[in-house]
Design a protein around this motif. Structure first.
Motif, PDB file in Angstrom:
ATOM      1  N   ARG A  40      23.951  27.703  17.612  1.00 50.09           N
ATOM      2  CA  ARG A  40      22.795  27.535  16.722  1.00 50.09           C
ATOM      3  C   ARG A  40      23.177  27.335  15.268  1.00 50.09           C
ATOM      4  O   ARG A  40      22.365  26.869  14.486  1.00 50.09           O
ATOM      5  N   ASP A  41      24.412  27.655  14.905  1.00 49.98           N
ATOM      6  CA  ASP A  41      24.854  27.347  13.548  1.00 49.98           C
ATOM      7  C   ASP A  41      24.867  25.830  13.329  1.00 49.98           C
ATOM      8  O   ASP A  41      24.696  25.358  12.206  1.00 49.98           O
ATOM      9  N   LEU A  42      25.044  25.059  14.403  1.00 52.20           N
ATOM     10  CA  LEU A  42      25.052  23.595  14.310  1.00 52.20           C
ATOM     11  C   LEU A  42      23.647  23.002  14.325  1.00 52.20           C
ATOM     12  O   LEU A  42      23.431  21.893  13.848  1.00 52.20           O
ATOM     13  N   THR A  43      22.679  23.728  14.889  1.00 48.61           N
ATOM     14  CA  THR A  43      21.314  23.200  15.037  1.00 48.61           C
ATOM     15  C   THR A  43      20.348  23.821  14.031  1.00 48.61           C
ATOM     16  O   THR A  43      19.138  23.780  14.234  1.00 48.61           O
ATOM     17  N   HIS A  44      20.889  24.396  12.964  1.00 46.77           N
ATOM     18  CA  HIS A  44      20.054  25.019  11.927  1.00 46.77           C
ATOM     19  C   HIS A  44      19.168  26.104  12.532  1.00 46.77           C
ATOM     20  O   HIS A  44      17.996  26.224  12.195  1.00 46.77           O
ATOM     21  N   GLN A  45      19.763  26.858  13.468  1.00 48.08           N
ATOM     22  CA  GLN A  45      19.133  27.997  14.141  1.00 48.08           C
ATOM     23  C   GLN A  45      18.019  27.615  15.117  1.00 48.08           C
ATOM     24  O   GLN A  45      17.296  28.492  15.593  1.00 48.08           O
ATOM     25  N   GLN A  46      17.880  26.340  15.422  1.00 45.56           N
ATOM     26  CA  GLN A  46      16.882  25.940  16.420  1.00 45.56           C
ATOM     27  C   GLN A  46      17.316  26.449  17.795  1.00 45.56           C
ATOM     28  O   GLN A  46      18.467  26.292  18.188  1.00 45.56           O
ATOM     29  N   PRO A  52      26.072  17.077  14.675  1.00 42.55           N
ATOM     30  CA  PRO A  52      27.514  16.867  14.847  1.00 42.55           C
ATOM     31  C   PRO A  52      28.259  18.181  15.073  1.00 42.55           C
ATOM     32  O   PRO A  52      27.990  19.186  14.420  1.00 42.55           O
ATOM     33  N   GLY A  53      29.164  18.133  16.038  1.00 42.91           N
ATOM     34  CA  GLY A  53      29.955  19.302  16.397  1.00 42.91           C
ATOM     35  C   GLY A  53      29.641  19.826  17.778  1.00 42.91           C
ATOM     36  O   GLY A  53      30.447  20.542  18.374  1.00 42.91           O
ATOM     37  N   ILE A  54      28.483  19.474  18.304  1.00 45.56           N
ATOM     38  CA  ILE A  54      28.113  19.909  19.658  1.00 45.56           C
ATOM     39  C   ILE A  54      29.135  19.387  20.664  1.00 45.56           C
ATOM     40  O   ILE A  54      29.575  20.122  21.555  1.00 45.56           O
ATOM     41  N   HIS A  55      29.518  18.128  20.528  1.00 44.84           N
ATOM     42  CA  HIS A  55      30.473  17.520  21.471  1.00 44.84           C
ATOM     43  C   HIS A  55      31.764  18.327  21.524  1.00 44.84           C
ATOM     44  O   HIS A  55      32.291  18.601  22.609  1.00 44.84           O
ATOM     45  N   THR A  56      32.264  18.742  20.380  1.00 48.03           N
ATOM     46  CA  THR A  56      33.513  19.500  20.325  1.00 48.03           C
ATOM     47  C   THR A  56      33.393  20.833  21.039  1.00 48.03           C
ATOM     48  O   THR A  56      34.320  21.274  21.715  1.00 48.03           O
TER      49      THR A  56
END
Length: 87
Positions: free
Chosen positions: A11-17, A39-43
Motif C-alpha cells: 500500500r505504500d505504492l498505492t497511496h494507501q489504497q 510503479p514498483g508493483i511489478h518488482t
C-alpha cells in the motif's frame, strides 16, 4: 472493472489504497496496468518475469498465480496472498 485488492505490504505504492479498479481482460493485462498506475508493483510481484513463489493470486476465489492468461470479467475480484513469515 475488475477489483484488485492490495495487500498491506504494497500500500505504500498505492497511496494507501486498499483496492483498485482495473479495466483489463486478462490477469496479465491487469497486472501490467496496475504497475503502470503504481510503479514498483511489478518488482514486488515478479521475479524473472514469473510470479514470485512466495505470492499466490486468487481470481474470483480460485488460486491461479501461474496462469497470467486467466480471463477477467468486469466484476472479477483479484486478491494477492503474500507469504507471511514467522514462527
Amino acid at each position: 472493472m475488475a477489483i484488485m485488492f492490495i495487500p498491506a505490504q504494497w500500500r505504500d505504492l498505492t497511496h494507501q489504497q486498499t483496492e483498485v479498479e482495473i479495466d483489463a481482460s486478462t490477469l496479465r493485462d491487469a497486472l501490467t496496468e496496475l504497475d503502470r498506475q503504481f510503479p514498483g508493483i511489478h518488482t514486488r510481484l515478479f521475479e524473472h518475469e514469473t510470479v514470485r513463489p512466495s505470492i499466490q493470486i486468487s481470481v474470483d476465489g480460485s488460486l491461479n498465480s501461474r496462469n497470467l492468461r486467466t480471463p477477467l470479467r468486469p466484476d472479477s475480484e483479484v486478491h494477492f496472498l503474500p507469504a507471511i513469515g514467522g514462527g
